[in-house]
Design a protein around this motif. Sequence first.
Motif, PDB file in Angstrom:
ATOM      1  N   UNK A   1       0.906  -1.253  -0.044  1.00  0.00           N
ATOM      2  CA  UNK A   1      -0.041   0.058   0.035  1.00  0.00           C
ATOM      3  C   UNK A   1       0.957   1.220   0.088  1.00  0.00           C
ATOM      4  N   UNK A   2       0.631   2.161  -0.842  1.00  0.00           N
ATOM      5  CA  UNK A   2       1.440   3.325  -0.778  1.00  0.00           C
ATOM      6  C   UNK A   2       0.534   4.526  -0.403  1.00  0.00           C
TER       7      UNK A   2
ATOM      8  N   UNK B   1      -0.879   8.300   0.187  1.00  0.00           N
ATOM      9  CA  UNK B   1      -0.423   9.430  -0.823  1.00  0.00           C
ATOM     10  C   UNK B   1      -1.199  10.970  -0.299  1.00  0.00           C
TER      11      UNK B   1
ATOM     12  N   UNK C   1      -2.601   3.973  -3.066  1.00  0.00           N
ATOM     13  CA  UNK C   1      -2.542   2.959  -4.194  1.00  0.00           C
ATOM     14  C   UNK C   1      -2.321   1.589  -3.235  1.00  0.00           C
ATOM     15  N   UNK C   2      -2.726   0.664  -4.076  1.00  0.00           N
ATOM     16  CA  UNK C   2      -2.400  -0.741  -3.653  1.00  0.00           C
ATOM     17  C   UNK C   2      -1.868  -1.364  -4.837  1.00  0.00           C
TER      18      UNK C   2
END
Lengths: 261, 261
Positions: free
Chosen positions: B239-240, B242, B248-249
């Motif tokens: 997972x990012x 942000x 984002x995944x």
Amino acid sequence: MSAGRQKTGRIAVIGLGPGSPEQVTPEATRVVSEGEEFFGYTPYLDRLDLRPDQLRIASDNREELDRASAALKRAAEGKKVCVVSGGDPGVFAMAAAVCEAIEAGPAEWRDLDLVVVPGVTAMLAVAARIGAPLGHDFCAISLSDNLKPWEVIEARLEAVARAGFVIALYNPISRARPWQLGKAFELLRGVLPAATPVIFGRAAGRPDERMAVMDLADADASRADMATCVIIGSPETRVIERGERAPLVYTPRFLTAESRR
Amino acid sequence: MSAGRQKTGRIAVIGLGPGSPEQVTPEATRVVSEGEEFFGYTPYLDRLDLRPDQLRIASDNREELDRASAALKRAAEGKKVCVVSGGDPGVFAMAAAVCEAIEAGPAEWRDLDLVVVPGVTAMLAVAARIGAPLGHDFCAISLSDNLKPWEVIEARLEAVARAGFVIALYNPISRARPWQLGKAFELLRGVLPAATPVIFGRAAGRPDERMAVMDLADADASRADMATCVIIGSPETRVIERGERAPLVYTPRFLTAESRR
């Protein structure tokens, strides 16, 4: 670079589908028309009908992370950037590479507007040409051992074959990886019935399309090339002979009594 | 019925994609415009903008085999028939039902011109909205135990989770099947890390779209409904964060050293 320019930047990762222009979604067509700079592997860029004001930056198929970073850099500079993939960009394609680059890159890349435009991925197009082989539980495995060890691929193939999944193989073969598909068939022959249908679906929807169905016992890896998606049935998968028409291959929606173990 | 009329009959099984008109392929639009009679579940037929000369035969979602047989009968009588599905017709949808009906039906049904028009299936649309969770090996499982025993579903979930696949769950929940998704999460918590990302992707691309990401430890089945595709990451899935943007995944294209067992 001004803050204003930064805010207008966008990176779109676009799936062009398996190859037929009729299988490119209107969303993909629109996002392409809005793009300013196009990054991708040459054969995918060749599918686009770009205007003179749209810039094309082609690269080799193996340089995915470099390509993603170059595209993100331009988006951060305020450009409307498109990264193009065949099929669906989220299936063994550029969307993951772009995410990897974002995670590893400068913090400002996380602020970019990222759009992923889905497409018809190869296994769906191949399945549609032959019936409904993915009609029940299925999986997609990349046979490339560039990015994971071969033992992991073997363990995954065995696990899903034993569990009754239909298996779609992406990246089945290449000049640098000539033996992996044959080895996969060998392994699967030890797990699945000899009569399990195997589909070689090449370039679905393109003029050079070629579809073949054979039993797992006879499946010959040399039938596949880089443009082929190979689908291996489950023990449930059936073939309907149709005389002069090509046979249909499908996996029923239900499990038959004898397979309920 | 004359032989001449028989030859003009055609049955097309069409995928309309996840719901956005922008994700309907030009091929699907063309085949719809050529159709004379349309069979399908009411909400899918409602997506079509049919002409007065095009006939609409709606049926309930559970009557797939009857619907397929009725459509084949009309095609054999010389009509250009369309059977419509959401998403891709080959993924837990009408293409397999039509093949089943052909295999069980009169011999003349095998002579019919059958066309399957692929579409963007739900898991691809959901994945695109959230990053690239299907960026490496993945599988699709229908959680409906109407057509296979629950023990088979459990065995399959465990096999693919242990083998490192990302898992997309179709038909996760319904009024008649309220407990299966919770039970699946329970089973997966015994196999996968607590922090494995779980995506609830509802109605991707439609006005009532709703996306949520949570850890497997906190995954709550009541978040899903019939329009939801649930994607469960592998131990590799990342997972990012942000900031103000949605996280984002994604699942990297490669296996990290520590996961190479």
